[in-house]
Motif scaffolding. Structure first.
Motif, mmCIF file in Angstrom:
data_model
loop_
_atom_site.group_PDB
_atom_site.id
_atom_site.type_symbol
_atom_site.label_atom_id
_atom_site.label_comp_id
_atom_site.label_asym_id
_atom_site.label_seq_id
_atom_site.Cartn_x
_atom_site.Cartn_y
_atom_site.Cartn_z
ATOM 1 N N UNK B 8 9.481 5.949 -14.499
ATOM 2 C CA UNK B 8 8.228 5.869 -15.558
ATOM 3 C C UNK B 8 7.449 6.853 -15.128
ATOM 4 N N UNK B 9 6.426 7.481 -15.384
ATOM 5 C CA UNK B 9 5.576 8.550 -14.642
ATOM 6 C C UNK B 9 4.281 7.860 -14.912
ATOM 7 N N UNK B 10 3.140 9.121 -14.082
ATOM 8 C CA UNK B 10 1.930 8.126 -13.464
ATOM 9 C C UNK B 10 1.053 9.593 -13.661
ATOM 10 N N UNK B 11 -0.123 9.171 -13.663
ATOM 11 C CA UNK B 11 -0.919 9.993 -13.877
ATOM 12 C C UNK B 11 -1.418 10.714 -12.695
ATOM 13 N N UNK B 12 -1.223 11.831 -11.805
ATOM 14 C CA UNK B 12 -1.683 12.124 -11.019
ATOM 15 C C UNK B 12 -3.473 13.161 -11.042
ATOM 16 N N UNK B 90 -2.000 3.306 -13.446
ATOM 17 C CA UNK B 90 -1.778 3.826 -12.516
ATOM 18 C C UNK B 90 -1.983 5.532 -12.823
ATOM 19 N N UNK B 92 -2.232 7.645 -9.152
ATOM 20 C CA UNK B 92 -2.217 8.848 -7.763
ATOM 21 C C UNK B 92 -3.021 9.649 -6.982
#
Lengths: 234, 234
Positions: B8-12, B90, B92
């Motif tokens: 699963x990806x997340x915003x950075x 979420x 990061x």
DNA sequence: GCAAAAGTGTTCCTGGTACACCCATGT
DNA sequence: ACATGGGTGTACCAGGAACACTTTTGC
């Protein structure tokens, strides 16, 4: 739960630079990558951060998965975010470095990544940007260990001063004067002398020492130069 | 292009801790957050990393967007990845810190984030984990500036020694002996003496100095203790 | 002439560095 | 007895720290 509109997410991984010391050389724990692409090539141990997982936890999980070890010294190194660093899909990687007692590791059952301890000075080709991570980690370790008592993390609970000297010499690839090293070390008053050591590698035997954990943990950020610091970074 | 399955990806995001020095106090450039949640609250300047954007580029872009400045000293601080750090989704965040010449900034047109220079010692409440970022950035700056010539980045091209002394005193919140400071500083031979300075803040006037950029850039990692270093971290 | 900041020198002492010999033991 | 690594002491020097008075100028 509302979302930020129009932003694109990416995968986030952890890679671990795991240092060990066998008494002679500084080593890294590498694996043979289990995923395509580059399956079978040498790689740092890594893994993806899970949706509800903390970075520290993720790093500790990945380290434990490979070494079986917990409560190991770890430190976040840096995020590596080149958009093309992983050819499959954009993946940000947070590199962590760890200092482990190589002998504790050897007693663990390792998983099926075919891990090996490889001398830092004879690294094979690594996948992606892992070489950059290793180089930075080594620099950081050199930097930090010149000023802070840190390298104890690489040694067993009981160790001798010649062992420690070897470790410093390996890390900086320089010879150090044992008399001066000794004096500086003992003046920090972090060590407690133990009994004799017999067998290994010496006729006379060297005294064991233990860390004074009380002082160590309260001083881990303390400033002390174990080395001719200003010359070591050349 | 194959993808990693099941991850699963997340915003950075990037957040910038921007330091400035007005001759008296150490300051941070804060904005009033433009997005929900916490819209209008004090915040570090930040933004999301774009799909094909490098982290360095993203940080530079965000810094320029707020200050109009380019070619500013920046350094990656750390990734902050608590799963709940942003309540929306979420995200990061990679925190960067920057050292800017506050006077250069003042000449720029700033955008509509309502930015303000706020003394580090009187920070308002910040959104999310930005306070942790600031605290860490300050510690890092203190650490690094004690050993490396760095704080010049916060001053104009021409500056006086008393200015520099004030800056060090502000960063460490300690008084330093000007005679010793002077001597150490000049012994580094990084400074070139200029003409007199008249007006501001003194009857006698202090000499201007400029950095010897040649030596500076070749020595930016050099080790030199401008301070009673081992006492400063207490 | 006085207030306010700039500038400058000396002494002391700590701590870093260089350097060489004796010690304990196994073979 | 000798070879191997372990352990120790000294003398020198550089650089950090503490410390106070004179200089310049605007008012």
């Amino acid at each position: 739960m509302k979302k930020y509109a129009g932003q694109s997410a990416m995968l986030v991984a952890i890679d671990c630079i795991i240092f060990g010391f066998d008494g002679d050389e500084l080593k890294l724990l590498l694996i043979q990558r289990g995923l395509e692409p580059e399956k079978g090539k040498w790689s740092l141990m890594g893994g993806f951060v899970k949706p509800k997982e903390d970075l520290e936890k993720a790093a500790a999980r990945i380290l434990k998965q490979l070494t079986g070890l917990e409560d190991v010294y770890m430190e976040q190194l840096q995020a590596f975010g080149d958009p093309d660093r992983d050819p499959v899909e954009r993946t940000l990687s947070i590199a962590w470095f760890a200092l482990v007692d190589i002998h504790k590791y050897e007693k663990q059952l390792s998983d099926d990544h075919h891990p090996e301890w490889v001398p830092v000075k004879k690294l094979p080709k690594l996948v992606f940007d892992h070489r950059k991570m290793v180089d930075l980690a080594k620099k950081r370790l050199q930097y930090k260990a010149a000023l802070h008592p840190l390298l104890f993390e690489l040694l067993p609970d009981r160790f001798t001063i010649p062992q420690l000297l070897n470790l410093y010499q390996a890390l900086y690839d320089k010879k150090l004067d044992k008399r001066n090293f000794n004096r500086k070390l003992l003046s920090a008053k972090l060590l407690i002398k133990q009994k004799y050591k017999k067998k290994e590698g010496s006729r006379r035997g060297a005294f064991y020492y233990k860390l004074d954990k009380r002082k160590y943990y309260s001083n881990i950020d303390a400033f002390m130069s174990f080395l001719p610091a200003r010359e070591i970074f050349s």
